[in-house]
Design an enzyme around this catalytic site. Structure first.
Site, short mmCIF file in Angstrom:
data_model
loop_
_atom_site.label_atom_id
_atom_site.label_comp_id
_atom_site.label_asym_id
_atom_site.label_seq_id
_atom_site.Cartn_x
_atom_site.Cartn_y
_atom_site.Cartn_z
N ASP A 78 0.94 -0.95 0.03
CA ASP A 78 0.44 0.36 -0.12
C ASP A 78 0.68 1.46 0.07
O ASP A 78 2.15 1.79 1.18
CB ASP A 78 -0.45 0.31 1.39
N GLU A 119 -0.65 -1.03 -4.78
CA GLU A 119 -2.14 0.71 -3.87
C GLU A 119 -1.78 1.38 -4.08
O GLU A 119 -0.75 2.61 -3.37
CB GLU A 119 -2.49 -0.71 -2.49
N GLU A 148 -9.60 4.66 -2.67
CA GLU A 148 -9.85 4.98 -1.37
C GLU A 148 -9.86 6.17 -1.11
O GLU A 148 -10.97 6.44 -0.58
CB GLU A 148 -9.24 4.29 0.14
N ASP A 200 -13.95 3.70 -0.59
CA ASP A 200 -14.51 3.73 0.84
C ASP A 200 -15.78 4.12 0.94
O ASP A 200 -15.92 4.77 0.56
CB ASP A 200 -13.05 4.48 1.89
N HIS A 225 -12.33 -0.39 0.21
CA HIS A 225 -11.31 0.16 1.65
C HIS A 225 -12.03 -0.05 2.34
O HIS A 225 -13.00 0.23 2.61
CB HIS A 225 -11.04 1.72 0.87
N GLU A 256 -11.59 -6.46 2.77
CA GLU A 256 -10.38 -5.94 3.63
C GLU A 256 -10.47 -5.88 4.93
O GLU A 256 -11.39 -5.15 5.38
CB GLU A 256 -9.73 -4.17 3.30
C1 LIG Z 1 -2.07 0.92 5.66
C2 LIG Z 1 -2.29 2.36 4.28
O1 LIG Z 1 -1.01 3.09 5.06
C3 LIG Z 1 -3.07 3.45 4.92
O2 LIG Z 1 -3.47 3.76 6.73
C4 LIG Z 1 -4.45 2.44 5.23
O3 LIG Z 1 -5.61 3.41 6.00
C5 LIG Z 1 -5.37 2.45 3.90
O4 LIG Z 1 -4.80 2.66 2.46
C6 LIG Z 1 -5.87 1.03 3.46
O5 LIG Z 1 -6.14 0.64 2.23
O6 LIG Z 1 -6.51 -0.04 4.44
MG LIG Z 2 -4.51 1.78 0.67
#
Ligand SMILES: C[C@H](O)[C@H](O)[C@@H](O)[C@@H](O)C(=O)O
Ligand SMILES: [Mg+2]
Length: 402
Positions: A220, A247, A275, A298, A325, A345
């Site tokens: 990510d 990602e 997201e 999201d 997300h 997720e």
């Molecule tokens: C883990 C990532 O840095 C973000 O904090 C996360 O919230 C988001 O990008 C994800 O896809 O879960």
């Molecule tokens: Mg992410």
């Protein structure tokens, strides 16, 4: 038997917007020493003073928005998302006029009025977060009035259970917990040069060695890269470590960069993003410009359930996977009803993360968590989103309208 004429549902009588600090929907709002704030690459990493901690530049400045709708008969629907005090203002001072005295069954017309009345200052980000929070609360209220889970109202489950990948610093532990994959945060961006790129690869290679060859590993990148760096990282991570997807490598506004990254990525590596994208129009842009293989809206940020229906159906018509997300029950009730959402997720919110804890803890009473990486559809069989607001938390209502 004469059919009683339908007299409609109780109308919305009160709209209340609260903010609250400390985790929950604003899950970046954590204490010291949490994996989610440990030298993770971001667009601000070009400034050394903001490289160690995302909280240092304000990732948790907003806090959680709690939207509560009370119907004439006292039934309450609510939802939580990211938005804090400014989102409370938007809900109570602007959006509430489209809610008071209205049936929650009119969610299409209400959404249309909330979006187009705020289009001159909204369209994405905080305003659409606020609209999403209201829309989720409407669906929760609708389910509680009808005695139906949201997923039933969306057409019912297409499978018996949800399966999850885990996002967090320990995919090796996620594998032991039964998750189908582990998504790591990227730690070093372009400002740390080839040395940082090498560290990224070494960290991924170490996790590959711990997890074995078949376990999904993803990176990510949280909008932190430029196209050249992302392309180099994609090739090395795929060829040397069997990366499954890269990602959110680029800025959400760089549709052209994503199209180039997807075109130049190694065959077999998936490019994902979304997201921080919003509405059917934003996701249409991502899909029409062939920016990614999987869109990741999201539901608390893209416009809510009413908008996600439109986004998901357009993705389905184009054969694009839609894996939301991490947004707790708000995405679970959607994913279980869609064939083009084959998994979900789970954000590991334990500081280690060494154990599974509810994603939006401590805000949602009754929030289900994956067991052995899965949640059965039957666990969602409660009205609305199946959770209640934890009223022990410090709720603050900054702009009371009534
Ligand atoms: C883990 C990532 O840095 C973000 O904090 C996360 O919230 C988001 O990008 C994800 O896809 O879960
Ligand atoms: Mg992410």
């Amino acid at each position: 038997m004469t059919k009683e004429s339908f007299t409609g549902l109780p109308k919305i009588k009160h709209v209340r917007a609260y903010t609250v600090r400390g985790g929950g929907a604003d899950y970046h709002d954590q204490g010291e020493g949490h994996w989610i704030d440990d030298h993770i690459a971001t667009p601000m990493s070009r400034y050394p003073e903001y490289r160690q901690s995302r909280q240092s530049f304000g990732i948790n400045v907003l806090g959680t928005l709690v939207v509560e709708l009370e119907a004439e008969d006292g039934t309450i629907g609510f939802a939580v998302t990211t938005g804090g005090e400014p989102a409370c203002f938007i809900v109570e001072k602007h959006l509430s006029r489209f809610l008071i005295g209205r049936s929650p069954a009119e969610y299409e017309k209400i959404w249309d009025q909330m979006y187009f009345s705020s289009q001159y200052y909204g369209r994405k980000g905080l305003v659409v977060n606020a609209i999403s929070g209201v829309d989720l609360a409407i669906w929760d209220l609708l389910g509680k009035l009808r005695g139906e889970p949201v997923y039933h109202m969306l057409g019912g489950a297409v499978r018996d259970e949800l399966q999850f990948y885990a996002t967090g610093a320990r995919p090796d532990l996620a594998k032991e917990m039964g998750f189908i994959g582990g998504k790591l945060p990227l730690h070093h961006g372009p400002a740390e040069g080839l040395e940082g790129l090498q560290k990224n690869i070494e960290q991924l290679a170490d996790m590959r060695a711990r997890c074995g060859d078949d376990f999904w590993l993803m990176l990510d990148c949280w909008m932190s890269l430029d196209l050249d760096y992302a392309t180099r990282l994609a090739h090395r991570a795929y060829n040397e470590c069997g990366l499954k997807w890269i990602e959110e490598a680029l800025s959400p506004d760089d549709y052209w960069g994503y199209a180039a990254l997807k075109k130049n990525a190694p065959k077999g590596l998936l490019v994902t993003t979304g997201e921080h994208e919003a509405t059917r129009w934003g996701f249409r842009m991502l899909m029409d410009m062939d920016c990614c293989d999987i869109i990741q809206p999201d539901v608390g940020w893209c416009g809510g359930v009413t908008e996600l229906i439109k986004i998901a159906n357009y993705a389905d018509s184009r054969g694009v996977m839609m894996v939301p997300h991490g947004s707790s029950v708000y995405s679970y009730h959607f994913v279980i009803t869609r064939h083009n959402s084959p998994f979900a997720e789970f954000l590991m919110m334990h500081p280690g993360p060494t154990e599974v804890v509810p994603m939006f803890a401590p805000q949602l009473l009754g929030e289900p968590v994956p067991v052995n990486g899965k949640i059965r559809a039957s666990e969602l069989d409660k009205p609305g989103f199946g959770v209640e607001l934890n009223r022990e938390i410090a709720l603050h209502r900054p702009y009371p309208n009534d």
